[in-house]
Design an enzyme around this catalytic site. Sequence first.
Site, PDB file in Angstrom:
ATOM      1  CE  LYS A  91      12.343  20.059 -11.487  1.00 39.91           C
ATOM      2  NZ  LYS A  91      11.509  19.187 -10.667  1.00 39.91           N
ATOM      3  CD  GLU A 139       8.863  12.418 -15.313  1.00 45.22           C
ATOM      4  OE1 GLU A 139       9.988  12.929 -15.498  1.00 45.22           O
ATOM      5  OE2 GLU A 139       7.843  13.067 -15.087  1.00 45.22           O
ATOM      6  CB  SER A 198      14.147  22.346 -15.238  1.00 48.85           C
ATOM      7  OG  SER A 198      13.449  23.559 -15.362  1.00 48.85           O
ATOM      8  CG  HIS A 250      -1.688  -1.243   1.445  1.00 48.04           C
ATOM      9  ND1 HIS A 250      -2.927  -1.484   0.890  1.00 48.04           N
ATOM     10  CD2 HIS A 250      -1.356  -2.361   2.134  1.00 48.04           C
ATOM     11  CE1 HIS A 250      -3.336  -2.708   1.269  1.00 48.04           C
ATOM     12  NE2 HIS A 250      -2.389  -3.261   2.009  1.00 48.04           N
TER      13      HIS A 250
END
Length: 468
Positions: A271, A278, A265, A144
Amino acid sequence: MSRDTLDFTTSLAVDSRMAWYDIVGSIAHARMLGRKRILPQGDVDVIQTGLRELLDALEDGELVLNDGLEDVHSNIEAALTGRIGEAGGRLHTARSRNDQVATDFRMYVRELLLEICSYLIELQKALLAQAKTNLDTVLPGFTHTQHAQPVTLAHHLLAHAHRFGRDVERLIESYARINICPLGSAALAGTTYDIDREYVAKALGFEAPCENSMDGVSDRDFAAEMCFDCALAMVHLSSLCEEIVLWSSPEFGFVEVDDKYSTGSSIMPQKKNPDVAELVRARSAGAVADAASMLTLLRSLPLTYNRDLQEDKGIVFHSADTLASCLDITVRMVATLSFDAAKMLAATRKGYLNATELADYLVSKGMPFRVAHEVTGQIVRHAIGRGKGIEELGLKELRRFSKLIQEDVYPALTVESCISRRDSYGGTSKKAVRLQMTNLKRHIGEQERRVANMRTSLHQAFDALLSS
Ligand code: ARG
């Protein structure tokens, strides 16, 4: 046919990648027509020479396809006739584009499948290599998305590897159903010519000719199966990448993706984004959709060939291409992941991961598990109230909940003990994980040999066909 109808119905942009298989399939067909004296050997020789020249031209990148013709099959036939004249027109004796396209497609899917198996094997190896160096790295195992019990990183990584191992097994099982030859089914009903389907099937590396010509020209189970196999592998890949995304966030900080597989970024200089992971996650959506598209395409079709079936190739190619490219980069990303063992260990101190341990301890002292579960729950609640871990509570404090608790509870509550005592087959102890690694290594080796054998038998069939 008007030009706009041609533009609407053409499949050349999609099926031209099967050109090699179309030509080779025709060589086998022509040779069979000669052996069975359906065509005079003189014509067969001319046809074969012409087809061999087309094959050479294709391999040299010199075969120009004509977009005025609707698919790869009509293109190859026209190119052949352009080269050798009338004899070219005899090649299509005793076959139809319906059995031809089904045969080409199966040959092509075989290759895609083997390529994907090799990538899946590489990914298992990369996970196994990371597992080897992380036998002692400990982290919370999750259910979970909550801390559950401590596990080793090796154990966790191997769980991913097993998924990809099953993907290979599944593809190999599908291969047996793909590797059946429809050629000779003709349009749908078979043919009046005395053909030798067994010969053609073997010449093209197939296991056997299909049993029913109507099924032969319409069966796309293999395409649906391939899409499903790819979709499930993409789901596994997406799950792995989802974890890489989560674990590389500062909240987890468990892993760092190598610079080569990260992006920056355009505005925030600090970043480092896990874009590769992704995008793999995102592209699994397309592969799942391909499986749904394939089934939806098939569900409304009466027997036998319908032009709808032309759309099958784009779906399967998209599915397999997506998986292959995602696997290719994920293998390299996984091999270069660097894990933060200290962060992982620190995380095991949160979330009362040793609660099950305490319950097991009470059971070992004679308490029924259900009661031990209840007592442990009370102790955890008490510890949460004090802002402490279970192991930080004093013996007196613990004994208020059960007199069965003694000094020997403390060694049982350490992370090391949580891990080493889970020594059941398939469990997370170092010993059990070592055994698992040995078995997995053997399985990977076996898969590698099976895939190599499948490849070799295709090469042998093609070599035999093309060298004589
Ligand atoms: N381009 C067609 C396909 O991919 C080839 C078969 C055409 N057959 C026909 N009867 N129109 O399905």
